[in-house]
Structures are given as structure tokens and as C-alpha cells.
Write an enzyme that holds these catalytic residues in place. Sequence first.
Site, PDB file in Angstrom:
ATOM      1  N   GLY A   1     -24.486  12.448 -14.578  1.00 33.73           N
ATOM      2  CA  GLY A   1     -24.152  13.363 -13.492  1.00 33.73           C
ATOM      3  C   GLY A   1     -23.652  12.602 -12.280  1.00 33.73           C
ATOM      4  O   GLY A   1     -22.966  11.588 -12.405  1.00 33.73           O
TER       5      GLY A   1
ATOM      6  N   GLU B   1       0.818  -1.204   0.000  1.00 31.05           N
ATOM      7  CA  GLU B   1       0.000   0.000   0.000  1.00 31.05           C
ATOM      8  C   GLU B   1       0.851   1.252   0.000  1.00 31.05           C
ATOM      9  O   GLU B   1       0.622   2.182  -0.791  1.00 31.05           O
ATOM     10  CB  GLU B   1      -0.919   0.011   1.225  1.00 31.05           C
ATOM     11  CG  GLU B   1      -1.742   1.275   1.369  1.00 31.05           C
ATOM     12  CD  GLU B   1      -2.656   1.483   0.185  1.00 31.05           C
ATOM     13  OE1 GLU B   1      -2.370   2.372  -0.641  1.00 31.05           O
ATOM     14  OE2 GLU B   1      -3.634   0.746   0.069  1.00 31.05           O
TER      15      GLU B   1
ATOM     16  N   ASP C   1     -13.040  -0.886  -1.149  1.00 32.28           N
ATOM     17  CA  ASP C   1     -13.042  -1.908  -2.199  1.00 32.28           C
ATOM     18  C   ASP C   1     -14.051  -3.014  -1.928  1.00 32.28           C
ATOM     19  O   ASP C   1     -13.923  -4.125  -2.441  1.00 32.28           O
ATOM     20  CB  ASP C   1     -11.638  -2.520  -2.321  1.00 32.28           C
ATOM     21  CG  ASP C   1     -10.580  -1.489  -2.648  1.00 32.28           C
ATOM     22  OD1 ASP C   1     -10.929  -0.447  -3.236  1.00 32.28           O
ATOM     23  OD2 ASP C   1      -9.407  -1.706  -2.300  1.00 32.28           O
TER      24      ASP C   1
ATOM     25  N   ASP D   1     -18.077  11.730 -17.406  1.00 33.31           N
ATOM     26  CA  ASP D   1     -19.273  11.304 -16.691  1.00 33.31           C
ATOM     27  C   ASP D   1     -19.462   9.814 -16.945  1.00 33.31           C
ATOM     28  O   ASP D   1     -19.709   9.391 -18.072  1.00 33.31           O
ATOM     29  CB  ASP D   1     -20.481  12.094 -17.194  1.00 33.31           C
ATOM     30  CG  ASP D   1     -21.757  11.767 -16.427  1.00 33.31           C
ATOM     31  OD1 ASP D   1     -21.654  11.099 -15.369  1.00 33.31           O
ATOM     32  OD2 ASP D   1     -22.836  12.170 -16.879  1.00 33.31           O
TER      33      ASP D   1
ATOM     34  N   ASP E   1     -23.396  10.142  -9.102  1.00 33.44           N
ATOM     35  CA  ASP E   1     -23.954   8.888  -8.583  1.00 33.44           C
ATOM     36  C   ASP E   1     -23.050   8.381  -7.468  1.00 33.44           C
ATOM     37  O   ASP E   1     -21.855   8.712  -7.431  1.00 33.44           O
ATOM     38  CB  ASP E   1     -24.091   7.827  -9.691  1.00 33.44           C
ATOM     39  CG  ASP E   1     -22.767   7.482 -10.340  1.00 33.44           C
ATOM     40  OD1 ASP E   1     -21.935   6.810  -9.699  1.00 33.44           O
ATOM     41  OD2 ASP E   1     -22.553   7.878 -11.502  1.00 33.44           O
TER      42      ASP E   1
ATOM     43  N   ASP F   1       1.032   3.993  -3.098  1.00 38.00           N
ATOM     44  CA  ASP F   1       0.699   5.408  -2.943  1.00 38.00           C
ATOM     45  C   ASP F   1       1.823   6.296  -3.464  1.00 38.00           C
ATOM     46  O   ASP F   1       1.592   7.249  -4.221  1.00 38.00           O
ATOM     47  CB  ASP F   1       0.446   5.734  -1.465  1.00 38.00           C
ATOM     48  CG  ASP F   1      -0.814   5.077  -0.925  1.00 38.00           C
ATOM     49  OD1 ASP F   1      -1.611   4.567  -1.735  1.00 38.00           O
ATOM     50  OD2 ASP F   1      -0.986   5.071   0.308  1.00 38.00           O
TER      51      ASP F   1
ATOM     52  N   SER G   1      -7.292   2.490  -3.497  1.00 29.43           N
ATOM     53  CA  SER G   1      -5.976   2.916  -3.010  1.00 29.43           C
ATOM     54  C   SER G   1      -5.129   3.503  -4.122  1.00 29.43           C
ATOM     55  O   SER G   1      -4.221   4.291  -3.854  1.00 29.43           O
ATOM     56  CB  SER G   1      -5.218   1.721  -2.427  1.00 29.43           C
ATOM     57  OG  SER G   1      -5.618   1.469  -1.120  1.00 29.43           O
TER      58      SER G   1
END
Length: 794
Positions: free
Chosen positions: A518, A274, A358, A504, A520, A278, A457
Amino acid sequence: MTTAALITAGLAAGASAYAAPSPDAGTARTALAQNLAPALGRSQALGAVPDTQRLSVAVSLKLRDSAALDQLITAVSTPGSADYGHYLTPTQFNARFAPARADVDRVTAYLRAQGLTVTAVSPNAQVIDASGPSSVVEAAFGTQEVNYYDAALARHFYANTGTPTLPADVASVVQGVSGLDNHTVLHPELAGGTATPNATPSGFGPSQYDAAYRLNQLGADGTGQTVALWEFDGYKAADLTTYNSQFGLTGPTASTVSVDGANYDSRPGDGQVEVELDSEIVRGVAPKATQLVYEAPNSDQGEIDMAAKIVSDNRASVISISWGGCERDTTSSVRTAVDNSFRQAAAQGISIYSASGDDGSRDCAGSSTKAVDYPASSPYDTGVGGTTLTLNGGAYGSERAWSDSGGGVSTVYAKPSWQTGSGTMRSVPDVSSNADYPGSPFAVYTTGGWTVVGGTSAAAPLWSGFSALYNQKATAAGKARLGEANPALYRIASGSGYAAAFHDITAGANQDYSTATGYDPVTGVGSPIADGLTNALLNGSTGGGGGNTVTVTNPGGKSGTVGTATSLQIAAADSTSGQTLSYSATGLPPGLSIGATSGLISGTPTTAGGYSVTVTVKDGTGAAGSASFTWTITGTGGGGGGCTAPGQKLGNPGFETGTASPWSASTGVVDNSTDEAPHAGSWKAWLNGYGSTHSDTLSQAVAVPAGCGATFTFYLHIDTAETSGTTAYDKLTVKAGGTTLATYSNLNAATGYVQKSFDLSSFAGQTVTVAFAGSEDSSLQTSFVIDDAALTVS
């Protein structure tokens, strides 16, 4: 059944009841609301925590003038406000909003009088850390510490059995106490990355995701910006160096900032993937940005203290968070403490991006109940969801929601004023980008080898890298950095410039929610079109001089023909009447121009091709708006009657005949070995790759019909053993006739193939030779692999 009743029932069934210590009869005490771990209702009590077991707690204090702080946060994010973009320093924040010195002293005096050791007070005075034996902690907070087993998570933990209490005068300034339970352990929002590492990279590298989201169109690299990575594990610097070298990335070396004594780098744990993901994604987007890796113990106290330290240090303008937990399982005391530091971040102009999780819309492990992830659900940060990204010739092709993308509706936060969508509660995510594993994963170098990783992530650091690029552009333009991103992002998404700033995403779903036009609660307002979004943030939707707003109507995709006159009137409006507007444009097809005062684009196109046009409109105060769209110009054909012989003109374009003809090629260039994969089929052209002085060539002559536009494309993959990220030792030159179209080198090495495209319309009516020439120096191989070429006329 209430939480208290569930706890009582659990105690009765699993163990004898545990009585809380009796406070002094003459001292009035006040309960600290909602400081019980929500998991107690489903867990089995096993027995009292030993009296001598040492516990650490974080006591969070209330901010002063909280209402005024909220007003300031709104003001610094609102164009036209006198405070817009005027962010506070930590010193200024503390002077106006931090707990008073007398309040800090009152609480620390109480803790010490109870026999606890005060280990630290945060620089923003919001958190007091203390530790002591369980029996002392129990007496200080009027509760009992008990060991539990949570069968849903298969883990043991301890927790307080009753709501903690404090003397009334102390409780009046205390927001909450964290550390009385250790149930919540934050997990990385990560998918994949566990397979045996490979020797070579696969998956998306920087060139792919930077191109897909047009991050490479900003003309920025993160210089002068700092990103804070929010971590509960460590990394190996050598892994980051290998990633940077593979993709030719250079920038400041990442450095670790320890929180509460944590520093995992000498022996990283399971979260190493992780942390390195990153760092590598931020590096791929904003290579020159400084990275500060904040490492804290994985506990409530560690999370609270990390938030306080990052905002107090004030060294970063962006925080990237890829760790989270079920919102429902996070106590209100923890959320409030972290949120108070997030509010300080907003006041100081720090953007925060958090992975939305996730596990789709059911974030709590072992539960089928709808739930979202915290801290992504905090209204003071930007929750980032996940998509499945498909490329088209190395550029953006399409996106759909990743089915595991965390998203849904918060059960604790009301809907903020800036958020669109239905309902009365906050929903997440706010934005999204690629995250699908195994569908469209990222190449990551970790634990000594290459693997592919997905998850939100990866999406959070991509957006964090974008913010670093934006802040660099804003600084150069003399404007304020982005700060709390959501008000500006939703403002743009609600305006006429939405399509130029965001993709979108209207396909796909998670367990309980579907995408929609738009906003959601699966993909938010969408993924970034980085140059369009940057233009909107810089020039339009964030206002300009005097608080004015210029809105440019996007005309949509346009088309035309070489030799045929065309015109397009750009429509724009100013929020203030009487303003004089000026117009400019970039990327116009050759032969067209825009009237600076009229906004009329006119002329006769001279060159066929596809063009990305951005029109910018400014008023007299400096406020500006923009719109981006495509303009496709096709060839005229003989005598203006259209191209009489359209189609693909190269012979053996994918080398699938197994021979070079009608190409001319050096020996061994046309190849079907498995050492370098083809783009498609079994054969490709492989130039160089010998690791010694060597030259290879590949060429073909082709006739371009008169009156036609022509586009030359091919797929190129470059890998190298060269270790320098700054010197071009081995080169590939691409020519059309005597014109050099491009030169590539070992510095352009990347995973996978990238499609290259060149306009050859100027060769109409001629026979032109398209040629590749590769040269390699005396050591360390670089391979230039070409496949699926085409010369298409229209």
C-alpha cells in the site's frame, strides 16, 4: 535556541548589530509572522547591504473567504457532490475569492508612498511586485538587509534580520512579503545528464516507458490538451526537434511564456537539460499535447509570480514541476503565496505534479536531518517519487524504490483528509515512476547530443503526460478532467481496484523509510497501470451519474486449457441498492464470453496464449467500475492429454553459432560487428542499413507439434537516418507461412530492443516458416536488427 536567538547570536559573533529603521512613532505596526529565512541560524553575517542596491519584493495578499474556498476544492473533487467536476474559470474565482480591489489599492498606495515602484499586480490580484533601493525597502518593511554566508551551501546571500512589519491597516490584508532575502534558489530534481553527449541514443525511449506503464493502451495521444512546464531556465528548439524525429513523434511545437521578463532560450544555462528532459518526456507520453514552457527568474518572487500567471492564464489543465528546494529552507510567506495559486488551480481543475527530490529523505543540502522537498510537499499538488524499473521482454517486469527517491514527512503541513498512511502530518510522495540513474535512465537529447538522465525530474513529466492522456479520454466521454489528482488517486488506491490501477512497490528504501504494502513515503501508492487507472478514474472510483459507485471484485490471474470448458463468476456491487447491473468484457480468450446480465464468463477456450482481460460493470445511472486481470490458456496436447513435446523449437535462435544455419539468410545478415549491438551474446541478424536500395531476408521452417499452443517471439531494434517522421520509407515484414504477422518501418525506430510476441497456436500439427523480409529505398539507412528469437510450444 529559538530562531530569533540564533540570529542574534550570529550577529553578535560575526558582525556588529544592525538596527532596523525606526517607524513613525505615531503609526501602529503589525509583524508579518515567520518571514525570516530559516538559514540565518546557521549563517554568518558579513555586513549591511548597500543602501543603493536595488531589491525586488513580492507582496502577497490574503484571499477572501478562504474557508469557503477549501470547501469548494473538496466539493469539486468528491463524487456525488453537486459541485463535482464543476470547475471555476479565473473570472469566477476572482469574483469569489481574490483579494478585493480596495485591498489591492490600499497596499499599492502604501508601497508607492514609501518610495517603491510598483512593477506589476498579478491578474488574480494575489501578488503585488515592487522594487526600490535597499534603504527604501528597509524603511517600508521596518527591517534591516544584511549580507550573509551559508557555509553548508557555500553561497552568499542577503536577508532581512528581523520580522518585517507594516502599518496595521495594511498588514491586515497582507499574507506575506517575499524577496527580502535571496537565499532560496530552486534546483532541478535531476540525476545524470552531465556526461559528454553521444551521437546515438541509449536508455529508455518512449516505446519502452509507454509500454511498461501501458500508456500506449489508452488510445490517446494528448490531442486538445495543454501541459504547462514550470521552468527556471531555457531550451533549444532544435534539441526537441531532434528528439521528436528520432522517435517519430509529431505534435505542436513547444512555446515559451515569459514570466517577469525571463526568457532563457537564446542562451540556456545549466538547467537546459532539465527543461529539455521535461519537454521530451511529456512529448514521449502525450505527443499531440500542446506544451507551454513558463520561464521565470530563479527567485522567490519568480516562483510566486509564475504560479499566479499559470493559473490566471488558465491555458493548461496540467502543470509539471521538476524544480524544488528544501521545505525547511522555504519561508512560510513563499509557501503560502504559491499554495494560494495552487488552491486556485484545484478550483479550476488543473492537476499539478511535482518531483519529490533526489536526495532521499534528507532533502536539505549539507544536513543529515530528515526533510522533504517543496513544492512536492504542498497538499495541493501530487508529489512524484522515483523507482528503478526493470523490463521483461519490452513490457513491465518489476520495480523497486530508487534509493535516492525523495520522500518522508512534512514538518509544516498537516495530513490531508484524503491521504492514507500513519501519522498526523502530510507525507510525500503520493505516486512514483521510473527515475533511477544510472540504473534505468531515460534517453534525452540535449546540448546537441544524446545523454541519459534520471531523477524524479523524469517521473513528474511522465505523470503529467498521463494526465493529458486521461483528460483527452475524459473529454471524449463527456466527463470532467482530472483536476486535483490526489483525492481520486488515493480513493482508488484504497479500494478493491488498487491492483488493477497501480503497481504497488514493496521493495527498496531511501535513507530513513522503507517501502511497504500500500502507501509508503518512498514510492507513494505506486506507479501507474495507465489503462487500469484510466478505467477506474473514468468509470468507477470517481463515481458516475447520480454519484453512484460501482465496485468490481478483481478475481486475480486465471488459467485454462484449450478444449476444456471453464467458467468464472464476476462479482460486483453498487453503492445504491436496487440498481440493475450490466456486464461487458474486453480481451477475453477466444471461445469465452460474458453474460450481459449475469456477469458469468463461460465457454471453451480455442487458442492458447496470454490474455489481458478488463471487465466493466455499469448501473442504470451510468456509474461504472472495472477490474483488469490476466488469463493464461495453455494447449490441449494430442487427444486432450496435454502438449507431449513442449519447449523451444527454433534452431540457432540467438545466431551464436556464427553462421545462419538452420536459418536461410541473405549474405551478411548474420553479423557480429560492433556497429549494431546484439541483444545478448555476440551475434545477431542485421537486415538492411545500407542507405541504398536493398532487400534482405531471414527465415526458418519449424514443426509445431499437434495439440500444442505456440508462441513466436524475437527482440527487434530499429534505428534510422530517415528525417521524416510521417513517411514509412524502409520496411520489415514478418510472416508465419502465408500470414503477415506485422510490418515495421523507419517510423518505429527507438532506442534499445523491444520484444515482439505472436500466437502461432493455429499452426499446431504443421510445419510453418517464420520469415523476415526487409526492404530499403534509395537513400538514408534504416537498420532492422533481430536477436534471441524463439518459438515456444506448450
